[in-house]
Design a protein around this motif. Sequence first.
Motif, PDB file in Angstrom:
ATOM      1  N   LEU A 110       0.818  -1.206   0.000  1.00  0.00           N
ATOM      2  CA  LEU A 110       0.000   0.000   0.000  1.00  0.00           C
ATOM      3  C   LEU A 110       0.851   1.255   0.000  1.00  0.00           C
ATOM      4  O   LEU A 110       1.758   1.404   0.834  1.00  0.00           O
ATOM      5  CB  LEU A 110      -0.923  -0.005   1.224  1.00  0.00           C
ATOM      6  N   VAL A 111       0.533   2.131  -0.924  1.00  0.00           N
ATOM      7  CA  VAL A 111       1.149   3.458  -0.980  1.00  0.00           C
ATOM      8  C   VAL A 111       0.053   4.478  -0.711  1.00  0.00           C
ATOM      9  O   VAL A 111      -0.943   4.519  -1.428  1.00  0.00           O
ATOM     10  CB  VAL A 111       1.800   3.724  -2.347  1.00  0.00           C
ATOM     11  N   THR A 112       0.245   5.260   0.314  1.00  0.00           N
ATOM     12  CA  THR A 112      -0.727   6.297   0.669  1.00  0.00           C
ATOM     13  C   THR A 112      -0.049   7.651   0.590  1.00  0.00           C
ATOM     14  O   THR A 112       0.954   7.884   1.272  1.00  0.00           O
ATOM     15  CB  THR A 112      -1.282   6.082   2.083  1.00  0.00           C
ATOM     16  N   VAL A 113      -0.588   8.507  -0.264  1.00  0.00           N
ATOM     17  CA  VAL A 113      -0.072   9.867  -0.400  1.00  0.00           C
ATOM     18  C   VAL A 113      -1.082  10.799   0.262  1.00  0.00           C
ATOM     19  O   VAL A 113      -2.223  10.907  -0.179  1.00  0.00           O
ATOM     20  CB  VAL A 113       0.139  10.251  -1.868  1.00  0.00           C
ATOM     21  N   SER A 114      -0.649  11.419   1.333  1.00  0.00           N
ATOM     22  CA  SER A 114      -1.567  12.241   2.117  1.00  0.00           C
ATOM     23  C   SER A 114      -0.798  13.295   2.891  1.00  0.00           C
ATOM     24  O   SER A 114       0.325  13.052   3.337  1.00  0.00           O
ATOM     25  CB  SER A 114      -2.355  11.361   3.090  1.00  0.00           C
ATOM     26  N   SER A 115      -1.423  14.451   3.045  1.00  0.00           N
ATOM     27  CA  SER A 115      -0.807  15.502   3.856  1.00  0.00           C
ATOM     28  C   SER A 115      -1.317  15.417   5.283  1.00  0.00           C
ATOM     29  O   SER A 115      -0.906  16.217   6.128  1.00  0.00           O
ATOM     30  CB  SER A 115      -1.119  16.874   3.253  1.00  0.00           C
TER      31      SER A 115
END
Length: 115
Positions: A110-115
Motif C-alpha cells: 500500500l502506498v498512501t499519499v496524504s498531507s
Amino acid sequence: VQLQASGGGLVQPGGSLRLACATSVSILQFSTVGWYRQPPGKQRELVARITTGGSTNYADSVKGRFTISRDIPKNTMYLQMNSLKLEDTAVYYCKADWGPGYTYWGQGTLVTVSS
C-alpha cells in the motif's frame, strides 16, 4: 515462482518512495516484469513495465515521475516514485510474465499519499 513486494508506506504529496519486488527465480526468465496499481474503488491498472531486453513503458499519468528498473544479480525490480500526488494512492502489485498462461503476481503493497 514467488514475487515479494516491499517498500510501500505513507508519504506527503511531492515526496518519494521506492518499491522493490524480489523474484524467486532469475528475473531474466520472465519476458516482462512490471508494476500495476489499484486505487481505492477502481480497477487495477498498469503503471510501468520492462522487458527482458530492457525496453520500458509507462502509464501517461506517471511518465517523468516514476522509473522502473531492475537489478539482475539480485533478481529484483524497483519502482522509484518521485513527485507523488494524492492520486497515486493505491495498492501496488508487481507482476511477472513467463509466457502465455504463466503470469505471477506479488502481494500488494500500500502506498498512501496524504498531507
